[in-house]
Design an enzyme around this catalytic site. Structure first.
Site, mmCIF file in Angstrom:
data_model
loop_
_atom_site.group_PDB
_atom_site.id
_atom_site.type_symbol
_atom_site.label_atom_id
_atom_site.label_comp_id
_atom_site.label_asym_id
_atom_site.label_seq_id
_atom_site.Cartn_x
_atom_site.Cartn_y
_atom_site.Cartn_z
ATOM 1 N N GLN A 1 -4.343 -12.211 -12.763
ATOM 2 C CA GLN A 1 -4.063 -11.138 -13.752
ATOM 3 C C GLN A 1 -2.526 -10.746 -14.268
ATOM 4 O O GLN A 1 -2.461 -9.729 -14.609
ATOM 5 C CB GLN A 1 -4.739 -9.868 -13.035
ATOM 6 N N HIS B 1 -3.463 4.227 -2.308
ATOM 7 C CA HIS B 1 -4.501 3.348 -1.575
ATOM 8 C C HIS B 1 -5.139 3.967 -0.260
ATOM 9 O O HIS B 1 -6.347 3.799 -0.063
ATOM 10 C CB HIS B 1 -3.680 1.937 -1.196
ATOM 11 N N LEU C 1 0.940 -1.290 0.115
ATOM 12 C CA LEU C 1 0.063 -0.062 0.057
ATOM 13 C C LEU C 1 0.851 1.243 -0.148
ATOM 14 O O LEU C 1 1.796 1.356 0.870
ATOM 15 C CB LEU C 1 -1.003 0.047 1.255
ATOM 16 N N HIS C 2 0.387 2.324 -0.582
ATOM 17 C CA HIS C 2 1.028 3.506 -0.655
ATOM 18 C C HIS C 2 -0.156 4.620 -0.323
ATOM 19 O O HIS C 2 -1.472 4.350 -0.389
ATOM 20 C CB HIS C 2 1.675 3.804 -2.022
HETATM 21 O O1 PAF Z 1 -5.900 -2.417 -8.917
HETATM 22 C C1 PAF Z 1 -5.576 -3.542 -8.373
HETATM 23 O O2 PAF Z 1 -4.797 -3.433 -7.553
HETATM 24 C C2 PAF Z 1 -6.137 -4.909 -8.918
HETATM 25 O O3 PAF Z 1 -6.171 -4.918 -10.239
HETATM 26 C C3 PAF Z 1 -7.142 -5.215 -7.994
HETATM 27 C C4 PAF Z 1 -8.426 -4.104 -8.509
HETATM 28 C C5 PAF Z 1 -7.094 -5.101 -6.304
HETATM 29 C C6 PAF Z 1 -7.799 -6.530 -8.562
HETATM 30 O O4 PAF Z 1 -6.965 -7.596 -8.213
#
Ligand code: PAF
Length: 282
Positions: free
Chosen positions: A65, A41, A37-38
């Site tokens: 992903q 977020h 996190l930064h």
């Molecule tokens: O933006 C992100 O950090 C990711 O693509 C998400 C939305 C948490 C899905 O894994």
């Protein structure tokens, strides 16, 4: 804001905590993240705290992903630092599922969109990305059933894709876009900025600075494609490997036909081994 940060590792715990809040009439906001996190977020959490009574943050590095050649194995991860940050901005619950919780043996589903997920931007360079994102986000939405979900504009195409999915599947969660948070240099905050060397960090803000110049040129009447192509060339000259610099319709992400459409400049470019993306409105 509640009192203190609770951690849930499985969906049953997540559901039962959120069910109790709902029974008390509290509004809930979800902030999906992959951790590391930064302040970008944290801004999503702060906005969540403003519009909801309880904020749930998910931390899950979603393997679906990432392509095989991408950075899944080295993706930055420090859950205890993440929790300290989340406490400082008033998050109430952090959900940290493992792979088996999200994708148990036999998991067979793919949530896959066309429309904004098929416009030749991120989808062209990361063909597996959006199926992975929409599959995990649909699961997180179903598990948490929050009233709101906060998404950063930094991932502008992701925001468009998730918003389309929510409309298409009638998911009862309202997507709330949150403006990109930038370093004082103008560089958009991103977990992958941690990969940048000192020299690369000095160059990286050019993406934003050139995009601002591109927007100004378009506003002065320059052809959007020519303005974007000139910017791609300038980034290349500086040492970036450019995937795209594009002026697209801000609503549909289609190519723009004239200078009067709502427009967004979207950039993706590599600096060394780090891929950076950013976008701004025109
Ligand atoms: O933006 C992100 O950090 C990711 O693509 C998400 C939305 C948490 C899905 O894994």
């Amino acid at each position: 804001m509640g009192s203190g940060l609770t951690t849930a590792y499985d969906q049953d715990t997540l559901r039962s905590v959120i069910r109790e809040w709902k029974a008390e009439g509290l509004r809930t906001a979800l902030v999906p993240t992959m951790g590391a996190l930064h302040d970008g977020h944290l801004e999503l959490v702060r906005r969540g705290v403003q519009i909801a009574d309880r904020v749930v943050v998910t931390v899950f590095v979603n393997p679906k992903q990432f392509a095989a050649n991408e950075d899944l194995d080295k993706y930055p991860n420090d859950i205890s630092a993440d929790k300290t940050m989340l406490e400082s901005v008033g998050a109430d619950l952090v959900y940290v599922p493992n792979n088996d919780e999200m994708y148990p043996t036999g998991f067979s589903c793919v949530v896959s969109l066309k429309g904004p997920a098929s416009v030749g931007l991120e989808d062209k360079y990361r063909p597996q990305f959006f199926d992975g994102v929409t599959t995990v986000v649909a699961k997180l939405f179903n598990q948490a059933s929050c009233d709101y979900a906060m998404f950063g504009e930094k991932d502008f195409q992701q925001l468009a894709v998730v918003s389309q999915m929510v409309r298409d599947l009638n998911i009862a969660t309202t997507i709330v876009p949150v403006e990109t948070v930038r370093e004082p240099s103008g560089l958009a905050m991103a977990s992958r900025n941690a990969y940048l060397s000192e020299k690369e960090l000095a160059l990286a803000p050019s993406i934003y600075n050139f995009a601002k110049q591109t927007a100004a040129n378009i506003n002065d009447g320059m052809n959007p494609k020519e303005a974007a192509d000139a910017t791609a060339q300038k980034l290349t000259d500086l040492g970036f490997r450019v995937d795209y610099v594009e002026a697209r319709n801000a609503n549909t992400l289609d190519y723009v036909k004239n200078n009067n459409e709502p427009m967004r400049i979207l950039t993706a470019a590599w600096l060394g081994k780090t891929r950076l993306i950013d976008n701004i409105g025109v």
